[in-house]
Design a protein around this motif. Structure first.
Motif, PDB file in Angstrom:
ATOM      1  N   PHE A 413       0.828  -1.203   0.000  1.00  0.00           N
ATOM      2  CA  PHE A 413       0.000   0.000   0.000  1.00  0.00           C
ATOM      3  C   PHE A 413       0.868   1.262   0.000  1.00  0.00           C
ATOM      4  N   ASP A 414       1.963   1.236   0.783  1.00  0.00           N
ATOM      5  CA  ASP A 414       2.876   2.379   0.787  1.00  0.00           C
ATOM      6  C   ASP A 414       3.463   2.618  -0.603  1.00  0.00           C
ATOM      7  N   LYS A 415       3.796   1.520  -1.288  1.00  0.00           N
ATOM      8  CA  LYS A 415       4.359   1.670  -2.631  1.00  0.00           C
ATOM      9  C   LYS A 415       3.331   2.216  -3.603  1.00  0.00           C
ATOM     10  N   VAL A 416       2.052   1.798  -3.445  1.00  0.00           N
ATOM     11  CA  VAL A 416       0.996   2.346  -4.290  1.00  0.00           C
ATOM     12  C   VAL A 416       0.875   3.849  -4.064  1.00  0.00           C
ATOM     13  N   VAL A 417       0.891   4.274  -2.804  1.00  0.00           N
ATOM     14  CA  VAL A 417       0.795   5.704  -2.490  1.00  0.00           C
ATOM     15  C   VAL A 417       1.964   6.472  -3.103  1.00  0.00           C
TER      16      VAL A 417
END
Length: 532
Positions: A413-417
């Motif tokens: 999720f952090d990488k998506v953000v």
């Protein structure tokens, strides 16, 4: 047939080791004959031991038939000999070695020698040595205590010296294939109007040495003196000056390892490599440097780069800590390529830092962790200088690379953000990205609405343009949905026509508003990059 002048030297099994001049032979006969080396195996050394030579006696050894000089090279070894010679000696196509010899005049000169090898070893005491007007020679010195060594107008020379004590070395008008000094202590070393393919000083100590300081040309002339590869390894000088004048000195490569107290000034250097973990008193002044490498590098004190020109090549930092290095101006932004591995630039001092181009950082060799480290430290340097604009750019690059690291501490999720931030506004540095995405979404949503209305009314585009005319604010209000306006909307202002949007269109409407609100926020956030 045996040679009348020389006795064979054999080992215990009768194998030939060399030849020894027979002192019982009349020297006057030896002097007169030109075929004195006939019937000798010239691959073996020829010894002259404990003989005293004057100029005539010495010259007789090197007088040979002309037809043998070009094809044979006798190896002459003077062992424990004494020389009473004031004039310069000369020979051609010989290998000559002096072992534990002495000169009664306290000096020895070689002149007009060619195609020969000269070795002076084993505590030979010549006082001062002069080599002049020679060509295509090899000169090897080892284990000598000299007052001085002068090389003047010598071309195509291969020079190697080892374990010299206290000589002053002066080189003028020479062209070296290789110039090397190892494990020696010398008073001074100076080059004048000379060139070298390779120049090496290794484990050499001494006082103040000035290389290249006196290259002179005649009035109105311009001459470039070229040096190939200069290596200074583990040396200890009170001060070593490598100075050029008027940018007339070109050096392909300089490597300085574990050596302090040196100055490079007014040189044009294709590649400069500095290696060492406790360097001090290093000044690089007014040099043109195309490629710069710091390897296993750490400063003890006083390492300065001033008034230089850099670039057209690469900067390599490999296990290098630049804390304490002072540079004016900064050199980081000049290079077209950068390699940063297990290194740190924190503590690098400069009046101001120019921006290292983001594309240069993206092209850096190495993994993403190295790029992250470089950007994080550049960000910290910019914050230290209150340069918020550049700090924002480096922070954005750091986040860009963090999103690409595999097996990092970031979850999916952090990488998506992070990826959304990059594509929407380049982590707060490019508001135009968000603006263009907003325009794209408006056009896309208009197309979807136009298609829905065309299917309802049978009008290819008129109903869509009418919707835009009546409800243009829909496309710029983030919280106005189609369901809010469809009841009051009459296509083409007709009382007989109602617009009931398809559920799929409403689904796109919901996604459009979510993305529009996100991009609008990213646009405003990036627009404030100068106010952060």
């Amino acid at each position: 047939m045996a040679n009348r002048f020389f006795k064979r030297i054999e080992d215990e099994f009768g194998a030939l080791l060399g030849y020894e001049y027979d002192n019982s032979v009349n020297w006057n006969i030896f002097v007169l004959l030109d075929d004195k080396y006939v019937n000798l195996d010239l691959s073996k050394p020829i010894f002259f031991t404990a003989i005293e030579f004057d100029k005539s006696k010495f010259g007789a050894i090197f007088r040979r038939k002309e037809d043998t000089q070009a094809v044979e090279k006798p190896n002459i070894i003077f062992n424990d000999c004494r020389f009473r010679i004031q004039e310069a000696v000369s020979f051609k196509n010989f290998m000559v070695e002096f072992r534990n010899c002495k000169s009664s005049t306290n000096n020895f000169s070689f002149g007009n020698c060619s195609d020969s090898t000269i070795q002076i070893t084993n505590q030979t005491s010549f006082g001062s040595i002069l080599i002049k007007d020679c060509t295509d020679i090899e000169l090897h010195l080892k284990g000598l205590s000299l007052r001085g060594l002068k090389l003047r107008n010598v071309k195509k020379i291969d020079f190697k010296a080892e374990k010299l004590t206290e000589p002053g070395i002066m080189v003028s008008e020479c062209v070296f294939k290789d110039f090397s000094i190892y494990s020696s202590k010398i008073k001074n070393l100076q080059f004048e109007n000379s060139e070298a393919g390779f120049l090496t000083l290794s484990a050499v100590s001494g006082g103040e040495l000035s290389l290249f300081g006196k290259h002179k040309v005649r009035l109105g002339e311009k001459r470039v003196f070229e040096y190939g590869y200069l290596n200074i390894l583990s040396c200890n000088f009170s001060n070593l000056h490598l100075n050029g004048t008027d940018e007339d000195l070109l050096i392909k490569s300089i490597e300085i390892k574990d050596t302090s107290n040196f100055t490079l000034a007014s040189l044009e250097i294709n590649s400069l490599t500095i290696i060492g973990t406790s360097l001090s008193n290093v000044l690089v002044f007014s040099c043109i440097i195309r490629n710069l490498r710091f390897l296993y590098f750490k400063v003890k004190e006083n390492v300065d780069f001033n008034l230089g020109e850099y670039g057209e090549g690469g900067l390599i930092l490999d296990n290098a800590i630049l804390e304490g290095v002072e540079t004016n101006p900064s050199f980081l932004h000049h290079f077209k390529s950068i390699e940063f591995k297990n290194s740190s630039i924190m503590g690098l001092v400069a009046p101001s830092f120019k921006l290292v181009e983001p594309e240069t950082i993206r092209r850096m060799r190495g993994d993403f962790e190295d790029k992250i480290d470089f950007c994080r430290e550049m960000n910290a340097l910019m914050i230290g200088q209150n340069n918020k604009h550049y700090a924002t750019i480096y922070r954005a690059l750091e986040l860009e690379f963090r999103a690409k690291v595999k097996d990092s501490s970031l979850n999916w999720f952090d990488k998506v953000v992070l990826n959304l931030n990059y594509w929407s506004n380049a982590h707060g540095t490019m508001p135009q990205k968000a603006f263009f995405w907003i325009l794209f979404l408006i056009v896309l949503m208009f197309g979807i609405i136009n298609l829905d209305l065309a299917l309802q009314t049978g009008l290819a585009y008129e109903a869509g343009l009418d919707f835009l005319h009546q409800n243009y604010s829909y496309f710029i209000k983030p919280f106005t949905f189609l369901s809010d306006i469809e009841e009051g909307y009459r296509p083409l202002n007709s009382e007989n026509m109602n617009a009931k949007f398809h559920p799929v269109t409403k689904g796109f409407d919901f996604l459009f508003k979510i993305l529009y609100a996100y991009l609008l926020y990213q646009f405003v956030a990036a627009f404030r990059k100068f106010n952060k």
